[in-house]
Scaffold this motif. Structure first.
Motif, short mmCIF file in Angstrom:
data_model
loop_
_atom_site.label_atom_id
_atom_site.label_comp_id
_atom_site.label_asym_id
_atom_site.label_seq_id
_atom_site.Cartn_x
_atom_site.Cartn_y
_atom_site.Cartn_z
N GLU A 267 -28.24 12.78 60.32
CA GLU A 267 -27.39 12.96 59.15
C GLU A 267 -27.34 11.68 58.31
O GLU A 267 -27.43 11.73 57.08
CB GLU A 267 -25.98 13.36 59.58
CG GLU A 267 -25.03 13.64 58.41
CD GLU A 267 -23.66 14.07 58.90
OE1 GLU A 267 -23.17 15.11 58.43
OE2 GLU A 267 -23.06 13.37 59.75
N ASP A 268 -27.21 10.54 58.98
CA ASP A 268 -27.23 9.26 58.27
C ASP A 268 -28.53 9.10 57.48
O ASP A 268 -28.53 8.71 56.31
CB ASP A 268 -27.10 8.08 59.24
CG ASP A 268 -25.76 8.03 59.95
OD1 ASP A 268 -24.76 8.45 59.35
OD2 ASP A 268 -25.73 7.57 61.11
N LEU B 287 -21.44 6.58 54.36
CA LEU B 287 -21.08 7.97 54.65
C LEU B 287 -19.70 7.96 55.28
O LEU B 287 -19.53 7.42 56.37
CB LEU B 287 -22.10 8.62 55.58
CG LEU B 287 -21.73 10.01 56.13
CD1 LEU B 287 -21.54 11.00 54.99
CD2 LEU B 287 -22.79 10.50 57.11
N ASP B 288 -18.72 8.52 54.58
CA ASP B 288 -17.36 8.63 55.11
C ASP B 288 -17.14 10.04 55.63
O ASP B 288 -17.31 11.02 54.89
CB ASP B 288 -16.32 8.32 54.03
CG ASP B 288 -16.11 6.82 53.83
OD1 ASP B 288 -16.44 6.06 54.75
OD2 ASP B 288 -15.62 6.42 52.76
N LEU C 181 -28.65 11.49 54.39
CA LEU C 181 -27.69 11.31 53.30
C LEU C 181 -27.65 9.91 52.70
O LEU C 181 -27.18 9.72 51.58
CB LEU C 181 -26.28 11.68 53.77
CG LEU C 181 -26.07 13.15 54.17
CD1 LEU C 181 -24.65 13.36 54.70
CD2 LEU C 181 -26.34 14.07 52.99
N LEU C 182 -28.14 8.91 53.45
CA LEU C 182 -28.04 7.53 52.99
C LEU C 182 -29.43 6.94 52.68
O LEU C 182 -30.43 7.39 53.22
CB LEU C 182 -27.35 6.66 54.04
CG LEU C 182 -25.92 7.04 54.41
CD1 LEU C 182 -25.39 6.09 55.48
CD2 LEU C 182 -25.01 7.04 53.20
N ASP C 183 -29.43 5.95 51.81
CA ASP C 183 -30.64 5.18 51.53
C ASP C 183 -30.70 4.02 52.51
O ASP C 183 -30.24 2.91 52.24
CB ASP C 183 -30.62 4.64 50.09
CG ASP C 183 -30.57 5.76 49.06
OD1 ASP C 183 -31.21 6.80 49.30
OD2 ASP C 183 -29.90 5.59 48.02
N LEU C 184 -31.28 4.27 53.70
CA LEU C 184 -31.24 3.27 54.76
C LEU C 184 -32.30 2.18 54.61
O LEU C 184 -32.18 1.11 55.21
CB LEU C 184 -31.39 3.95 56.13
CG LEU C 184 -30.20 4.80 56.57
CD1 LEU C 184 -30.42 5.36 57.96
CD2 LEU C 184 -28.90 4.00 56.52
#
Length: 238
Positions: A188-189, A139-140, A192-195
């Protein structure tokens, strides 16, 4: 639409590399061996290998054959100023960018400190998710001064902001100050991300300057920790 033979071979070899069946630094079987295995012509095998090379899975070495590259981790230079677009070019269609947000607004007091300003200015806030091998792993979050970088569009952000700055605006990006921390993921991480269960995020915070020392960008690049290797060259000074 039916896939061609070389695309099928490409898909199978790429999957084997991603799964670790074919490991980094290992030599692929020769073109002749692959032709026998897949019951295909050498021309078909060459097309599949060319695609693997273009997408960053292998490196062809004269006199040796094709060496498998490490696709599990991506090298990010600590001291260099390299855009994701420049890194993605080496990976071909393995990488893509999704622009989540592009807004122009007054900067917050938090950003006022980062930009070392006394009065608020208009700023671009850009959020982009970077996807590699169908996984959302970066995530930028970029903040750029509107007065210095006018005319940002979604298309520019999907392609390369740095290319726009240098080629269209004619500005020279010179240096950055970076800080790397390991932090718990934010909501948010996680959204939005595939953690995949990871409970930490590697965060690279950068203040980026033009040639005339104008601080024009503050960015937070938030990385899933298993995918990235931050590299640098160090020399001992006496």
């Amino acid at each position: 639409m039916n896939k061609s033979k070389f695309q099928i071979i490409y898909d199978e070899l790429a999957q084997q590399i991603q799964d670790g069946i074919l490991q980094a630094s290992e030599l692929l079987p020769s073109e002749n061996e692959l032709a026998v295995t897949y019951e295909a012509s050498r021309e078909t095998i060459r097309k599949a290998l060319k695609l693997l090379s273009e997408h960053g899975y292998i490196q062809k070495m004269q006199g040796k054959g094709s060496v498998v590259l490490d696709v599990k981790k991506i090298n990010f230079p600590i001291s260099g100023l390299v855009s994701f677009h420049e890194l993605a070019n080496k990976m071909g269609k393995r990488a893509r960018t999704d622009v989540i947000q592009l807004t122009e607004q007054q900067m917050s007091s938090h950003l006022l400190d980062h930009f070392q300003l006394k009065e608020q200015e208009l700023i671009w806030e850009v959020k982009r998710v970077r996807e590699i091998d169908h996984e959302k792993i970066i995530l930028d979050k970029d903040y750029l001064l509107s007065s210095v970088i006018p005319g940002l569009t979604r298309e520019i952000c999907e392609h390369s902001i740095y290319e726009y700055i240098e080629q269209e605006l004619g500005l020279t990006i010179s240096f950055a100050k970076k800080e790397i921390t390991v932090e718990p993921p934010t909501n948010e991480d996680r959204d939005l991300l595939d953690l995949k269960g990871y409970d930490t995020i590697v965060v690279v915070k950068s203040h980026v300057y033009l040639e005339d020392t104008t601080l024009f960008q503050y960015t937070e690049s938030r990385h899933r920790p298993d995918k990235f290797r931050f590299v640098d060259f160090a020399r001992r000074m006496k």
